[in-house]
Design an enzyme around this catalytic site. Sequence first.
Site, PDB file in Angstrom:
ATOM      1  N   LYS A   1       0.651  12.386   5.354  1.00 45.81           N
ATOM      2  CA  LYS A   1       0.905  11.347   6.271  1.00 45.81           C
ATOM      3  C   LYS A   1       1.560   9.816   5.581  1.00 45.81           C
ATOM      4  O   LYS A   1       2.318   9.485   5.817  1.00 45.81           O
ATOM      5  CB  LYS A   1      -0.683  10.613   6.631  1.00 45.81           C
ATOM      6  CG  LYS A   1      -0.700   9.776   8.057  1.00 45.81           C
ATOM      7  CD  LYS A   1      -1.289   8.289   7.434  1.00 45.81           C
ATOM      8  CE  LYS A   1      -2.394   8.330   6.940  1.00 45.81           C
ATOM      9  NZ  LYS A   1      -3.031   7.042   6.498  1.00 45.81           N
TER      10      LYS A   1
ATOM     11  N   LYS B   1       0.718  -1.159  -0.016  1.00 44.59           N
ATOM     12  CA  LYS B   1      -0.032  -0.092  -0.020  1.00 44.59           C
ATOM     13  C   LYS B   1       0.977   1.337   0.147  1.00 44.59           C
ATOM     14  O   LYS B   1       0.525   2.200  -0.833  1.00 44.59           O
ATOM     15  CB  LYS B   1      -0.986  -0.142   1.228  1.00 44.59           C
ATOM     16  CG  LYS B   1      -1.717   1.101   1.271  1.00 44.59           C
ATOM     17  CD  LYS B   1      -2.904   1.298   0.207  1.00 44.59           C
ATOM     18  CE  LYS B   1      -3.727   2.525   0.243  1.00 44.59           C
ATOM     19  NZ  LYS B   1      -4.204   2.733  -0.923  1.00 44.59           N
TER      20      LYS B   1
HETATM   21  P1  NAD Z   1     -11.317   9.382   8.185  1.00 45.94           P
HETATM   22  O1  NAD Z   1     -10.567  10.420   8.837  1.00 45.94           O
HETATM   23  O2  NAD Z   1     -12.589   9.647   7.332  1.00 45.94           O
HETATM   24  O3  NAD Z   1     -11.588   8.287   9.324  1.00 45.94           O
HETATM   25  C1  NAD Z   1     -10.853   7.646  10.265  1.00 45.94           C
HETATM   26  C2  NAD Z   1     -11.675   7.613  11.348  1.00 45.94           C
HETATM   27  O4  NAD Z   1     -10.734   7.050  12.447  1.00 45.94           O
HETATM   28  C3  NAD Z   1     -12.407   9.028  11.855  1.00 45.94           C
HETATM   29  O5  NAD Z   1     -13.875   9.079  11.873  1.00 45.94           O
HETATM   30  C4  NAD Z   1     -11.736   9.313  13.296  1.00 45.94           C
HETATM   31  O6  NAD Z   1     -12.568   9.733  14.274  1.00 45.94           O
HETATM   32  C5  NAD Z   1     -11.529   7.748  13.722  1.00 45.94           C
HETATM   33  N1  NAD Z   1     -10.567   7.541  14.700  1.00 45.94           N
HETATM   34  C6  NAD Z   1      -9.418   8.020  15.035  1.00 45.94           C
HETATM   35  N2  NAD Z   1      -8.677   7.815  15.880  1.00 45.94           N
HETATM   36  C7  NAD Z   1      -9.687   6.859  16.522  1.00 45.94           C
HETATM   37  C8  NAD Z   1      -9.459   5.966  17.771  1.00 45.94           C
HETATM   38  N3  NAD Z   1      -8.338   5.709  18.490  1.00 45.94           N
HETATM   39  N4  NAD Z   1     -10.656   5.066  17.910  1.00 45.94           N
HETATM   40  C9  NAD Z   1     -11.568   4.962  17.345  1.00 45.94           C
HETATM   41  N5  NAD Z   1     -11.612   5.861  16.226  1.00 45.94           N
HETATM   42  C10 NAD Z   1     -10.670   6.757  15.778  1.00 45.94           C
HETATM   43  O7  NAD Z   1     -10.222   8.662   7.306  1.00 45.94           O
HETATM   44  P2  NAD Z   1     -10.657   7.721   5.879  1.00 45.94           P
HETATM   45  O8  NAD Z   1     -10.633   8.440   4.521  1.00 45.94           O
HETATM   46  O9  NAD Z   1     -11.760   6.928   6.465  1.00 45.94           O
HETATM   47  O10 NAD Z   1      -9.233   6.749   5.942  1.00 45.94           O
HETATM   48  C11 NAD Z   1      -9.225   5.708   7.018  1.00 45.94           C
HETATM   49  C12 NAD Z   1      -7.875   4.969   6.412  1.00 45.94           C
HETATM   50  O11 NAD Z   1      -7.977   4.340   5.316  1.00 45.94           O
HETATM   51  C13 NAD Z   1      -6.635   6.037   6.689  1.00 45.94           C
HETATM   52  O12 NAD Z   1      -5.649   5.360   7.120  1.00 45.94           O
HETATM   53  C14 NAD Z   1      -6.438   6.234   5.036  1.00 45.94           C
HETATM   54  O13 NAD Z   1      -4.999   6.561   4.747  1.00 45.94           O
HETATM   55  C15 NAD Z   1      -7.011   4.946   4.509  1.00 45.94           C
HETATM   56  N6  NAD Z   1      -7.334   5.064   3.153  1.00 45.94           N
HETATM   57  C16 NAD Z   1      -8.247   6.010   2.668  1.00 45.94           C
HETATM   58  C17 NAD Z   1      -8.652   6.148   1.459  1.00 45.94           C
HETATM   59  C18 NAD Z   1      -9.749   7.165   0.903  1.00 45.94           C
HETATM   60  O14 NAD Z   1      -9.914   7.243  -0.418  1.00 45.94           O
HETATM   61  N7  NAD Z   1     -10.143   8.044   1.799  1.00 45.94           N
HETATM   62  C19 NAD Z   1      -8.300   5.139   0.289  1.00 45.94           C
HETATM   63  C20 NAD Z   1      -7.542   4.229   0.883  1.00 45.94           C
HETATM   64  C21 NAD Z   1      -7.183   4.272   2.256  1.00 45.94           C
END
Ligand code: NAD
Length: 311
Positions: A241, A173
């Site tokens: 990040k 990734k």
């Molecule tokens: P996001 O910020 O929308 O969601 C992350 C969630 O985690 C938030 O709702 C936050 O409140 C929660 N959180 C943080 N700390 C926490 C804890 N200790 N306990 C419980 N909840 C907690 O981000 P996202 O876009 O949903 O991405 C999530 C992951 O997936 C990231 O690592 C991102 O890099 C990866 N990702 C995102 C995408 C995309 O297109 N958005 C694509 C592939 C991978």
Amino acid sequence: MATPRIGFLGLGNMGGAMARRLAASSYAVTGYDVDASRAARAAAAGVTLAPSPASVAEASEIVLSSLTDPPAVRRAYLGPDGVVSSLRPGMTLVDMSTIDPDTWREVAAAAAARGADCLDAPVSGGPAEAGTGQLVFLVGGEAPVLERCLSVLKTLGAEIHHVGPLGSGHVVKLVNNVMSMGNMVVAAEAMVLGVRAGLDPQRLFDILATSGGRSHHFLKRFPKVLAGDFTPHFSVALSRKDLSLALGLAASLGMPMLATSTVRQVYEAAHAQGLGGLDMAAVTALYEQWAGVKVRGAAAGSGKEVEAGAP
Ligand code: NAD
């Protein structure tokens, strides 16, 4: 085997969409998010909320997570009310966040001491694919553990690549994202050069869309740039990040990453200009400002315009 009860940590853009899809597919899903508004949205779609990650684990056989970054993963799994504190033998933990492999190996070692197994299963695809079961999973871990989780992953993903041992999914990734974010910066720089040199942005896009320099991100994101729409699908903040995680991995292996170091600084500059919450394509706005031109087509004005330099 009876349908496993699912725990879900992190109900944001990705996790929320996945948890809602699992609930709609007849899985019993118990979820937790530190952000109450995100938790409430999942609850409205049939996810049962729990007060802590530990209580999510108590209600589940398989715990999935899609969390912000390595500190969030550490806190949710290894913290005082974290998942590991209430693990039962035979449980499985699957992290879908984009994090470094060492953080997940540390969680896996703590889980193994309590008889639980782990997979890393970061994803390619965004919130739309997460909600429609079209994600691509990059899985690290043992084959029998993956076998146990296959029906759950198949509900969420169209492709499941078993890469190798624990941690290897996270490595793939990060490698993918180095390419994605680099492609975006090169495309932004090149497009602004062409427009600065007097070419029509829409015509330039149309020609490059069938030429050798095009990339997935160029084709996917520049129609939005041309419309002046920088609504985040994958943000500058997440790009920053992931690039620092990749550079950290390279440093741990003693490998120079000259191009990626520069690419990272472009996203740092975008963040410093107040563009962190916008789509990664907003790096284009920096070049636009430096060159004094805009890459906009006929549909411009339909989206959310940005000014690099605006707070
Ligand atoms: P996001 O910020 O929308 O969601 C992350 C969630 O985690 C938030 O709702 C936050 O409140 C929660 N959180 C943080 N700390 C926490 C804890 N200790 N306990 C419980 N909840 C907690 O981000 P996202 O876009 O949903 O991405 C999530 C992951 O997936 C990231 O690592 C991102 O890099 C990866 N990702 C995102 C995408 C995309 O297109 N958005 C694509 C592939 C991978």
